[in-house]
Design an enzyme around this catalytic site. Structure first.
Site, PDB file in Angstrom:
ATOM      1  N   LYS A 283     -10.003   1.994  -1.562  1.00 42.05           N
ATOM      2  CA  LYS A 283     -10.162   1.434  -0.221  1.00 42.05           C
ATOM      3  C   LYS A 283     -11.486   1.855   0.418  1.00 42.05           C
ATOM      4  CE  LYS A 283      -7.468   1.107   4.096  1.00 42.05           C
ATOM      5  NZ  LYS A 283      -6.283   1.668   4.799  1.00 42.05           N
TER       6      LYS A 283
ATOM      7  N   CYS B 299      -5.017  -3.356   3.508  1.00 43.88           N
ATOM      8  CA  CYS B 299      -4.650  -3.114   4.902  1.00 43.88           C
ATOM      9  C   CYS B 299      -5.819  -3.256   5.889  1.00 43.88           C
ATOM     10  CB  CYS B 299      -3.990  -1.740   5.003  1.00 43.88           C
ATOM     11  SG  CYS B 299      -2.962  -1.480   6.475  1.00 43.88           S
TER      12      CYS B 299
ATOM     13  N   GLU C   1       0.847  -1.199   0.000  1.00 44.60           N
ATOM     14  CA  GLU C   1       0.000   0.000   0.000  1.00 44.60           C
ATOM     15  C   GLU C   1       0.881   1.246   0.000  1.00 44.60           C
ATOM     16  OE1 GLU C   1      -3.441   1.846   3.034  1.00 44.60           O
ATOM     17  OE2 GLU C   1      -1.990   0.371   3.763  1.00 44.60           O
TER      18      GLU C   1
END
Length: 263
Positions: free
Chosen positions: A112, A149, A40
């Site tokens: 995300k 994540c 990321e």
């Protein structure tokens, strides 16, 4: 197919990060993988608390994506990597995973969904969350589900990706160090593999801020390869036959009685 997970740390110097991407992809490509997974925020690291990544953000035809395309074409590998993408809010870009094919084409972009508003940090102050929809791309004859994540803490997303056909969950991360955080990382990676009877390929940033521990986990929860804390990469073979065998012996996806509708 073969997947290489790369472990390294980006900085806030975007030109230096592009050079870093070029080097680590070239290094990982020596093992002839079908896919190279980078962490990321490889385009630029997160800003310090109270700062902003807005000025660093780029469009999907910017310098960072151009670098990914060139690397993919040069080495004949697909690449997944994290960046900050401009959104309709000039002050709060997206935290985006970009998937590029071995021919340099754009396979997909995942913005995300779950922003890291936890452990004393508030990612939503800097970023805009993406649409609640699974993003699955095809590489090397297998389907890859993209997540980033903090998404790892929400099993609903991984299940939605598997329901959409994902056989491998690809998880670039910048997992912040802290008490029990490494334990959470490895436990959640294993849980997502076991509960979905799928592979998980996780590439994390390391260094002073982030925990590293990049790895590929098979559908039985076994870490096939791992990197540890240092810079480097690891290559694992992901087998459709292994996936089918585990799902035959452990048909938990078929046996479930409860489903969740996204909100």
């Amino acid at each position: 197919m073969k997947i290489a997970v790369v472990q390294t740390a980006s900085s806030n110097d975007k030109a230096a990060n592009r050079d870093l991407v070029t080097r680590v992809v070239a290094d990982a490509a020596q093992g002839r993988p079908d896919l190279v997974v980078l962490p990321e925020a490889m385009m630029s690291d997160f800003a310090v608390e109270g700062g902003s990544v807005a000025e660093a953000a780029e469009s999907l035809d910017g310098d960072f994506v151009d670098t990914l395309r060139k690397c993919a074409l040069e080495h004949g590998v697909a690449i997944v990597a994290g960046m900050f993408e401009r959104s309709c809010d000039q002050h709060r870009p997206y935290n985006t995973l970009l998937a590029v094919g071995a021919d340099g084409s754009l396979l997909g972009a995942y913005r995300k969904i779950h922003l890291y508003d936890a452990f004393g940090y508030k990612e939503s102050d800097q970023l805009t969350s993406g649409d609640v929809a699974p993003v699955v791309v095809r590489v090397g004859g297998m389907s890859l589900g993209l997540m980033t994540c903090y998404d790892l803490r929400f099993p609903e997303l991984s299940r939605a990706l598997v329901d959409a056909g994902a056989e491998v969950l690809v998880v670039p991360a910048a997992w912040v160090r802290g008490p029990l955080k490494e334990h959470h990382w490895t436990t959640l990676l294993t849980a997502r593999a076991v509960e979905n009877t799928c592979y998980v390929a996780a590439a994390a940033q390391n260094g002073k801020k982030y925990c590293g521990l990049s790895q590929v986990i098979d559908p039985q929860g076994i870490a096939v390869v791992s990197v540890g804390e240092s810079d480097g990469h690891a290559v694992a073979e992901v087998l459709a036959e292994r996936l089918a065998d585990v799902r035959k012996r452990n048909p938990s996806l078929q046996n479930r009685r409860y489903t969740v509708t996204p909100r």
